[in-house]
Design a protein around this motif. Structure first.
Motif, PDB file in Angstrom:
ATOM      1  N   ALA A 330       0.707  -1.325  -0.250  1.00 33.03           N
ATOM      2  CA  ALA A 330      -0.059   0.131   0.028  1.00 33.03           C
ATOM      3  C   ALA A 330       0.853   1.255   0.230  1.00 33.03           C
ATOM      4  N   ARG A 331       1.876   1.059   1.048  1.00 32.64           N
ATOM      5  CA  ARG A 331       2.542   2.740   0.876  1.00 32.64           C
ATOM      6  C   ARG A 331       3.217   3.000  -0.410  1.00 32.64           C
ATOM      7  N   ARG A 332       4.536   1.384  -1.110  1.00 34.97           N
ATOM      8  CA  ARG A 332       4.518   1.927  -2.148  1.00 34.97           C
ATOM      9  C   ARG A 332       3.948   2.404  -3.215  1.00 34.97           C
ATOM     10  N   GLU A 333       2.233   1.095  -3.614  1.00 32.80           N
ATOM     11  CA  GLU A 333       1.566   1.934  -4.779  1.00 32.80           C
ATOM     12  C   GLU A 333       1.111   2.735  -4.253  1.00 32.80           C
ATOM     13  N   ALA A 334       1.155   3.536  -3.232  1.00 34.58           N
ATOM     14  CA  ALA A 334       0.703   5.158  -3.133  1.00 34.58           C
ATOM     15  C   ALA A 334       1.944   6.545  -3.547  1.00 34.58           C
ATOM     16  N   GLY A 335       2.960   5.630  -3.789  1.00 35.89           N
ATOM     17  CA  GLY A 335       4.424   6.312  -4.075  1.00 35.89           C
ATOM     18  C   GLY A 335       5.046   7.000  -2.387  1.00 35.89           C
ATOM     19  N   MET A 336       5.014   6.289  -1.436  1.00 34.78           N
ATOM     20  CA  MET A 336       5.733   6.702  -0.556  1.00 34.78           C
ATOM     21  C   MET A 336       6.554   5.971   0.598  1.00 34.78           C
ATOM     22  N   PRO A 337       7.738   4.834  -0.365  1.00 36.93           N
ATOM     23  CA  PRO A 337       8.578   3.591  -0.029  1.00 36.93           C
ATOM     24  C   PRO A 337       9.284   4.516   1.055  1.00 36.93           C
ATOM     25  N   LEU A 338      10.049   5.592   0.980  1.00 35.51           N
ATOM     26  CA  LEU A 338      10.510   6.734   1.988  1.00 35.51           C
ATOM     27  C   LEU A 338       9.960   6.887   2.726  1.00 35.51           C
ATOM     28  N   LYS A 339       8.923   7.260   2.979  1.00 34.30           N
ATOM     29  CA  LYS A 339       8.063   7.644   4.015  1.00 34.30           C
ATOM     30  C   LYS A 339       7.526   6.653   5.300  1.00 34.30           C
ATOM     31  N   ALA A 340       7.701   4.946   4.601  1.00 33.37           N
ATOM     32  CA  ALA A 340       7.016   3.693   4.874  1.00 33.37           C
ATOM     33  C   ALA A 340       8.776   3.120   5.663  1.00 33.37           C
ATOM     34  N   ARG A 341      10.106   3.702   5.278  1.00 31.33           N
ATOM     35  CA  ARG A 341      11.408   2.725   4.818  1.00 31.33           C
ATOM     36  C   ARG A 341      11.135   4.175   6.573  1.00 31.33           C
ATOM     37  N   ASP A 342      10.846   5.124   7.001  1.00 35.67           N
ATOM     38  CA  ASP A 342      11.012   6.715   7.779  1.00 35.67           C
ATOM     39  C   ASP A 342      10.517   5.498   9.236  1.00 35.67           C
ATOM     40  N   GLU A 343       9.122   5.082   9.016  1.00 30.39           N
ATOM     41  CA  GLU A 343       8.142   5.144   9.578  1.00 30.39           C
ATOM     42  C   GLU A 343       8.774   3.523  10.377  1.00 30.39           C
ATOM     43  N   ILE A 344       9.744   2.090   9.568  1.00 27.04           N
ATOM     44  CA  ILE A 344       9.763   0.954  10.210  1.00 27.04           C
ATOM     45  C   ILE A 344      11.382   2.018  11.001  1.00 27.04           C
ATOM     46  N   VAL A 345      12.156   2.730  10.027  1.00 17.90           N
ATOM     47  CA  VAL A 345      13.488   2.994  11.951  1.00 17.90           C
ATOM     48  C   VAL A 345      13.128   3.878  12.344  1.00 17.90           C
ATOM     49  N   PRO A 350      11.835   1.809  20.145  1.00 13.48           N
ATOM     50  CA  PRO A 350      11.105   2.766  20.328  1.00 13.48           C
ATOM     51  C   PRO A 350      11.578   3.661  21.681  1.00 13.48           C
ATOM     52  N   SER A 351      12.471   3.130  22.770  1.00 11.34           N
ATOM     53  CA  SER A 351      12.904   4.150  24.083  1.00 11.34           C
ATOM     54  C   SER A 351      13.337   4.439  24.368  1.00 11.34           C
ATOM     55  N   LEU A 352      14.437   4.766  22.445  1.00 12.48           N
ATOM     56  CA  LEU A 352      15.239   6.234  22.280  1.00 12.48           C
ATOM     57  C   LEU A 352      14.291   6.689  21.602  1.00 12.48           C
ATOM     58  N   ALA A 353      14.254   8.640  21.753  1.00  8.61           N
ATOM     59  CA  ALA A 353      13.463   9.481  20.474  1.00  8.61           C
ATOM     60  C   ALA A 353      14.780   9.873  19.634  1.00  8.61           C
ATOM     61  N   GLY A 354      14.227   9.747  18.696  1.00  7.97           N
ATOM     62  CA  GLY A 354      15.356  10.422  17.436  1.00  7.97           C
ATOM     63  C   GLY A 354      16.001   9.389  17.640  1.00  7.97           C
ATOM     64  N   MET A 355      17.342   9.834  16.658  1.00  5.98           N
ATOM     65  CA  MET A 355      18.461   8.871  16.215  1.00  5.98           C
ATOM     66  C   MET A 355      18.286   8.376  15.411  1.00  5.98           C
ATOM     67  N   TYR A 356      17.306   9.260  14.457  1.00 11.96           N
ATOM     68  CA  TYR A 356      17.089   8.833  12.859  1.00 11.96           C
ATOM     69  C   TYR A 356      18.018   7.539  12.490  1.00 11.96           C
ATOM     70  N   LEU A 357      19.046   8.548  12.417  1.00 10.27           N
ATOM     71  CA  LEU A 357      21.005   7.928  10.757  1.00 10.27           C
ATOM     72  C   LEU A 357      21.900   6.784  11.835  1.00 10.27           C
ATOM     73  N   VAL A 358      21.384   7.215  13.727  1.00 10.52           N
ATOM     74  CA  VAL A 358      22.118   5.767  14.209  1.00 10.52           C
ATOM     75  C   VAL A 358      21.131   4.162  14.251  1.00 10.52           C
ATOM     76  N   LYS A 359      19.429   4.495  14.115  1.00  4.69           N
ATOM     77  CA  LYS A 359      18.892   3.646  14.346  1.00  4.69           C
ATOM     78  C   LYS A 359      18.302   3.307  12.575  1.00  4.69           C
ATOM     79  N   LEU A 360      19.248   3.531  11.951  1.00  2.22           N
ATOM     80  CA  LEU A 360      18.760   3.673  10.033  1.00  2.22           C
ATOM     81  C   LEU A 360      20.122   2.685   9.785  1.00  2.22           C
ATOM     82  N   GLY A 361      21.218   2.796  10.951  1.00  2.00           N
ATOM     83  CA  GLY A 361      22.597   2.285  10.130  1.00  2.00           C
ATOM     84  C   GLY A 361      22.750   0.758  11.014  1.00  2.00           C
ATOM     85  N   LEU A 362      21.699   0.358  12.145  1.00  2.00           N
ATOM     86  CA  LEU A 362      21.664  -0.531  12.753  1.00  2.00           C
ATOM     87  C   LEU A 362      21.076  -1.271  12.485  1.00  2.00           C
ATOM     88  N   LEU A 363      19.367  -0.936  11.422  1.00  2.00           N
ATOM     89  CA  LEU A 363      18.753  -1.859  11.234  1.00  2.00           C
ATOM     90  C   LEU A 363      19.750  -2.316   9.227  1.00  2.00           C
TER      91      LEU A 363
END
Length: 473
Positions: A330-345, A350-363
């Protein structure tokens, strides 16, 4: 399964004894003759495993040193032919030491009957060493144990199934199960068998008990070994430990010894996650001055299943996988794959807020890449490593613990006091004098995630061994 008029009753027992006592009273398996059980086993093999028997008969190597096996699902036995299958399955569960020799004799009988009726019978030969390997025990707490800590002395000589991680493997040995001695006085031959409870030690009889038709025992005390009478098997001891992700908070992982014979040797290596089906046995420790001759528990293995080939997606339920695929589609057909990736990141740790790049590298490190082999046959690894650097209290340890929980195979350790031997491999001397190799954290996490906290606390000369192992992962 069904009911029987020979059920026993009376009295109220504690809860942990009720299930076991009720399980033992379904059928009185002791009243049936061995010949009847062997006949039922042969009929079951003819109905469910005849193709495996044909494949074994067509094998070219028919020497006694070559061992073959047929995997017998206990679920299939219980579902076979109504009450007869339930009776046979109950016999296998409660008296495995009596049932398994009969099963192997039934396999040999089926081999002879199949070879006589098969059109390619002149190309076949009966294999003397074919073993029945039981697996898939019924789902009940008396048979399927959650971990090694749930094993008790009441389970001795019973069929059990337990998961674990291999931490130590012994060297391959030749085990003598029996040999014959001849009395020097009356020439009567005595068969001496090795007892597992005494660590397969064999001792000569004190005196000859043969009567020779006179009614009086011979009484001879001198015996000679009969050449060529030894029955030898391949033998190996393996140590397994409770799986880390199955441990409760604050508990210490327990371990137990596996006894492997014949075709089961070298079936697993240190670091493998396995499920073992076998009988729980007691063994007396070797006698030594100043030590108590206590008995220890060991599992005489009948079947070993290695879970290394099962990737993380194999442990995800079909419903959960379908739900994620629908969400991502559904996210890919809506043209929002990067937004879906950000939701997964954002859902990671969840106990740590923010830290987007660190969590992305971890995944991305957990997902990994694809390894390949170039034209010169050199393998290029596809897995990357991650180094978290930061001030104290910024959540580095929390991220490591979350990564260990996400991976189906992981080891979480600390670098404080760690050595290269503890992280890679350690030589352990057994009480019997044998040297064995025990796997460290990197070996146990092979194919998964090894999270090392306080990495800078590892000494410089120990860190070199870790770098060598990281290059091969």
């Amino acid at each position: 399964r069904g009911s029987d008029s020979r059920l026993t009753g009376g009295g109220v027992a504690p809860r942990q004894r009720v299930a076991r006592r009720a399980m033992h009273c379904i059928f009185d398996v002791a009243v049936t003759l061995d010949s009847e059980y062997e006949k039922m086993m042969a009929e079951y093999l003819q109905a469910a495993h005849v193709q495996e028997v044909v494949d074994i008969l067509l094998e070219l190597d028919n020497t006694s040193s070559r061992h073959y096996s047929i995997a017998i699902s206990l679920h299939d036995v219980l579902d076979w032919d109504g009450a007869r299958g339930a009776w046979l399955g109950t016999f296998l569960v409660h008296e495995p030491s009596r049932a398994l020799p009969l099963f192997e004799e039934a396999i040999r009988a089926v081999q002879r009957s199949v070879m006589a009726a098969h059109e390619d019978g002149h190309f076949m030969s009966v294999k003397p060493s074919v073993h029945a390997r039981l697996y898939r025990l019924p789902h009940c707490t008396e048979l399927r144990k959650l971990n090694v800590s749930s094993l008790r002395a009441d389970d001795s000589n019973c069929l059990i199934q337990v998961p674990g991680t291999v931490i130590r493997t012994g060297q391959l040995k030749m085990l003598q199960l029996s040999r014959e001695y001849e009395c020097a006085k009356c020439k009567f031959r005595h068969t001496v068998r090795a007892e597992l409870e005494e660590r397969h030690q064999m001792s000569l009889p004190a005196e000859c008990t043969a009567s020779g038709g006179t009614g009086k025992p011979c009484g001879g005390t001198k015996f000679e070994l009969v050449d060529g009478s030894e029955e030898c098997h391949d033998y190996q001891e393996v140590r397994i430990q409770e799986q880390v992700h199955r441990l409760l908070v604050g508990s210490i992982p327990r371990s137990i010894t596996l006894l492997l014979q014949d075709d089961l040797i070298d079936a697993c290596k240190p670091g493998d996650d396995i499920t073992v089906v076998g009988t729980l046995r007691k063994r007396w420790r070797p006698l030594s001055r100043g030590n108590r001759p206590d008995a220890e528990l060991a599992i005489d293995a009948l079947h070993v299943h290695v879970h290394n080939d099962e990737v993380g997606s194999a442990r995800v339920s079909r419903e959960l996988g379908a739900e994620f695929e629908a969400w991502w589609r559904a996210r890919r057909e809506a043209g929002m794959p990067l937004k879906a990736r950000d939701e997964i990141v954002a859902m990671a740790c969840p106990s740590l807020a923010g830290m987007y790049l660190v969590k992305l590298g971890l995944l991305l490190t957990l997902i990994g890449g694809v390894s390949h082999t170039d034209a010169s046959s050199m393998r290029v690894r596809g897995e990357s490593h991650l180094l978290l650097v930061g001030d104290a209290g910024t959540g580095k340890s929390a991220l490591l613990r979350h990564a260990a929980r996400l991976s189906p195979r992981s080891v979480l350790t600390t670098g404080i006091g760690a050595t290269s031997a503890g992280l890679t491999c350690t030589a352990i001397r057994e009480p019997g004098g044998e040297w064995m190799l025990e796997a460290g954290a990197l070996v146990l996490a092979d194919g998964g995630v090894c999270a090392i906290d306080e990495f800078d606390s590892i000494r410089e000369h120990d860190r070199g061994a870790i770098h060598e192992a990281m290059e091969q992962q």
